[in-house]
Design a protein around this motif. Structure first.
Motif, mmCIF file in Angstrom:
data_model
loop_
_atom_site.group_PDB
_atom_site.id
_atom_site.type_symbol
_atom_site.label_atom_id
_atom_site.label_comp_id
_atom_site.label_asym_id
_atom_site.label_seq_id
_atom_site.Cartn_x
_atom_site.Cartn_y
_atom_site.Cartn_z
ATOM 1 N N UNK A 111 0.807 -1.219 0.000
ATOM 2 C CA UNK A 111 0.000 0.000 0.000
ATOM 3 C C UNK A 111 0.837 1.265 0.000
ATOM 4 N N UNK A 112 2.111 1.183 0.418
ATOM 5 C CA UNK A 112 2.913 2.408 0.458
ATOM 6 C C UNK A 112 3.357 2.860 -0.936
ATOM 7 N N UNK A 113 3.220 1.976 -1.943
ATOM 8 C CA UNK A 113 3.547 2.378 -3.319
ATOM 9 C C UNK A 113 2.395 3.208 -3.861
ATOM 10 N N UNK A 114 2.685 4.452 -4.222
ATOM 11 C CA UNK A 114 1.646 5.385 -4.661
ATOM 12 C C UNK A 114 1.605 5.575 -6.171
ATOM 13 N N UNK A 115 2.704 5.273 -6.866
ATOM 14 C CA UNK A 115 2.743 5.471 -8.316
ATOM 15 C C UNK A 115 3.869 4.637 -8.906
ATOM 16 N N UNK A 116 3.712 4.326 -10.189
ATOM 17 C CA UNK A 116 4.719 3.589 -10.950
ATOM 18 C C UNK A 116 5.194 4.468 -12.095
ATOM 19 N N UNK A 117 6.505 4.470 -12.319
ATOM 20 C CA UNK A 117 7.073 5.204 -13.451
ATOM 21 C C UNK A 117 7.874 4.215 -14.296
ATOM 22 N N UNK A 118 7.484 4.106 -15.558
ATOM 23 C CA UNK A 118 8.131 3.180 -16.492
ATOM 24 C C UNK A 118 9.068 3.978 -17.401
ATOM 25 N N UNK A 119 10.355 3.691 -17.299
ATOM 26 C CA UNK A 119 11.382 4.406 -18.056
ATOM 27 C C UNK A 119 11.925 3.473 -19.135
ATOM 28 N N UNK A 120 11.465 3.677 -20.375
ATOM 29 C CA UNK A 120 11.825 2.760 -21.467
ATOM 30 C C UNK A 120 11.663 1.318 -20.993
ATOM 31 N N UNK A 121 10.510 1.041 -20.402
ATOM 32 C CA UNK A 121 10.336 -0.190 -19.632
ATOM 33 C C UNK A 121 9.140 -1.008 -20.101
ATOM 34 N N UNK A 122 9.239 -2.297 -19.834
ATOM 35 C CA UNK A 122 8.133 -3.222 -20.079
ATOM 36 C C UNK A 122 7.065 -3.042 -19.009
ATOM 37 N N UNK A 123 5.807 -3.038 -19.442
ATOM 38 C CA UNK A 123 4.661 -3.028 -18.529
ATOM 39 C C UNK A 123 3.763 -4.194 -18.940
ATOM 40 N N UNK A 124 4.101 -5.396 -18.508
ATOM 41 C CA UNK A 124 3.398 -6.584 -19.007
ATOM 42 C C UNK A 124 2.012 -6.764 -18.414
ATOM 43 N N UNK A 125 1.181 -7.423 -19.171
ATOM 44 C CA UNK A 125 -0.112 -7.919 -18.709
ATOM 45 C C UNK A 125 0.145 -9.300 -18.101
ATOM 46 N N UNK A 126 -0.791 -9.792 -17.304
ATOM 47 C CA UNK A 126 -0.653 -11.131 -16.735
ATOM 48 C C UNK A 126 -0.489 -12.154 -17.858
ATOM 49 N N UNK A 127 0.486 -13.022 -17.685
ATOM 50 C CA UNK A 127 0.757 -14.052 -18.681
ATOM 51 C C UNK A 127 1.783 -13.643 -19.724
ATOM 52 N N UNK A 128 2.155 -12.359 -19.771
ATOM 53 C CA UNK A 128 3.151 -11.894 -20.751
ATOM 54 C C UNK A 128 4.545 -11.878 -20.133
ATOM 55 N N UNK A 129 5.540 -12.091 -20.977
ATOM 56 C CA UNK A 129 6.936 -11.986 -20.558
ATOM 57 C C UNK A 129 7.583 -10.811 -21.271
ATOM 58 N N UNK A 130 8.774 -10.434 -20.815
ATOM 59 C CA UNK A 130 9.541 -9.389 -21.498
ATOM 60 C C UNK A 130 9.844 -9.810 -22.926
ATOM 61 N N UNK A 131 10.154 -11.085 -23.111
ATOM 62 C CA UNK A 131 10.475 -11.577 -24.456
ATOM 63 C C UNK A 131 9.258 -11.472 -25.378
ATOM 64 N N UNK A 132 8.084 -11.774 -24.864
ATOM 65 C CA UNK A 132 6.851 -11.638 -25.661
ATOM 66 C C UNK A 132 6.692 -10.201 -26.159
ATOM 67 N N UNK A 133 6.858 -9.255 -25.254
ATOM 68 C CA UNK A 133 6.637 -7.855 -25.593
ATOM 69 C C UNK A 133 7.731 -7.300 -26.493
#
Length: 265
Positions: A111-133
């Motif tokens: 709960x202490x995480x308030x926000x996510x910042x993706x820097x040239x980053x993968x944001x996968x859906x459930x079931x996806x891998x970095x290689x898939x994306x």
């Protein structure tokens, strides 16, 4: 003057002193800044955030640059989760490249995480891998720059980028001398980590922000834009001509977005 008279005088004086303390306390004092936890990805290390760290610290943010193990999604997320758990107060969680997979998993249930910042980053859906994306859209050239897989003592292999190809593949918008240092200090990633599917997805519950460059050769800009749109990014910053290490080459841009995330804008 008798004792009863002294007591009667002491009560209003104490009240006035208390009021004076309240009056001199800053009205609407700013809340403490959240801690920014930075998670590097494959072929990088915590030093890739140095420019971002220096600017954030100069602005008064507590900062932790986690040493991402790069072994499996589950174990990497558990490790970063333990880093989050040691922080008191709110957290903005920032991931680069494969580090985006890690923060997507590590933030769930914290709960202490308030926000996510993706820097040239993968944001996968459930079931996806970095290689898939990475292979979802054309344009990535990482496979051509990888060194021969190296066997791991526990089984499996790890991957790194050939040092003579690192500059143009990974960090084309930093100086050649800086890229050489980065190439020598790169952290290899276990192939298994790139193939591991994501189990849980934090960006469905948390506000997310994205920044990436148009000249990224590891993750095509089209793939990064697709993930940002799918995650309903609150703000997406596209940096013309920036490479995969936009946090190293354009730290001020990344810091500005982190500040927006910290402020909930």
């Amino acid at each position: 003057m008798n004792r009863n008279t002294l007591r009667r005088l002491a009560l209003p004086l104490a009240t006035l002193a208390s009021a004076a303390v309240v009056a001199t306390s800053p009205a609407g004092a700013a809340a403490p800044k959240p801690t920014v936890i930075l998670v590097h990805g494959a072929f990088a290390d915590a030093a890739s955030w140095n420019g971002v760290i220096a600017q954030l610290q100069g602005k008064g943010y507590p900062v932790v640059a986690a040493a991402n193990p790069l072994r499996t999604v589950a174990s990497d997320a558990a490790y970063v989760g333990s880093v989050i758990d040691r922080v008191k107060g709110p957290v903005v969680l920032v991931g680069h490249s494969y580090g985006g997979v890690v923060i997507t998993n590590a933030a769930v249930g914290r709960a202490q995480v308030k926000a996510l910042v993706y820097v040239a980053a993968f944001a996968p859906e459930a079931g996806e891998s970095a290689l898939d994306l990475a292979g979802k859209f054309p344009g990535g050239t990482l496979g051509e720059a990888l060194d021969a897989p190296a066997a791991l003592p526990e089984g499996g292999v790890e991957l790194s980028i050939q040092q003579d190809k690192f500059w143009q593949q990974f960090a084309a918008d930093v100086s050649e001398s800086q890229a050489r240092l980065m190439a020598a200090g790169q952290r290899p990633i276990a192939e298994a980590a790139l193939k591991d599917p994501t189990k849980v997805v934090a960006w469905k519950q948390l506000p997310s922000y994205f920044v990436y460059g148009t000249a990224d050769k590891n993750i095509p800009a089209r793939a990064l834009g697709y993930m940002a749109e799918r995650a309903a990014s609150r703000k997406t910053v596209v940096v013309d001509g920036a490479s995969h290490v936009v946090m190293t080459s354009r730290p001020e841009t990344v810091v500005a977005l982190i500040e927006e995330a910290a402020a909930g804008r």
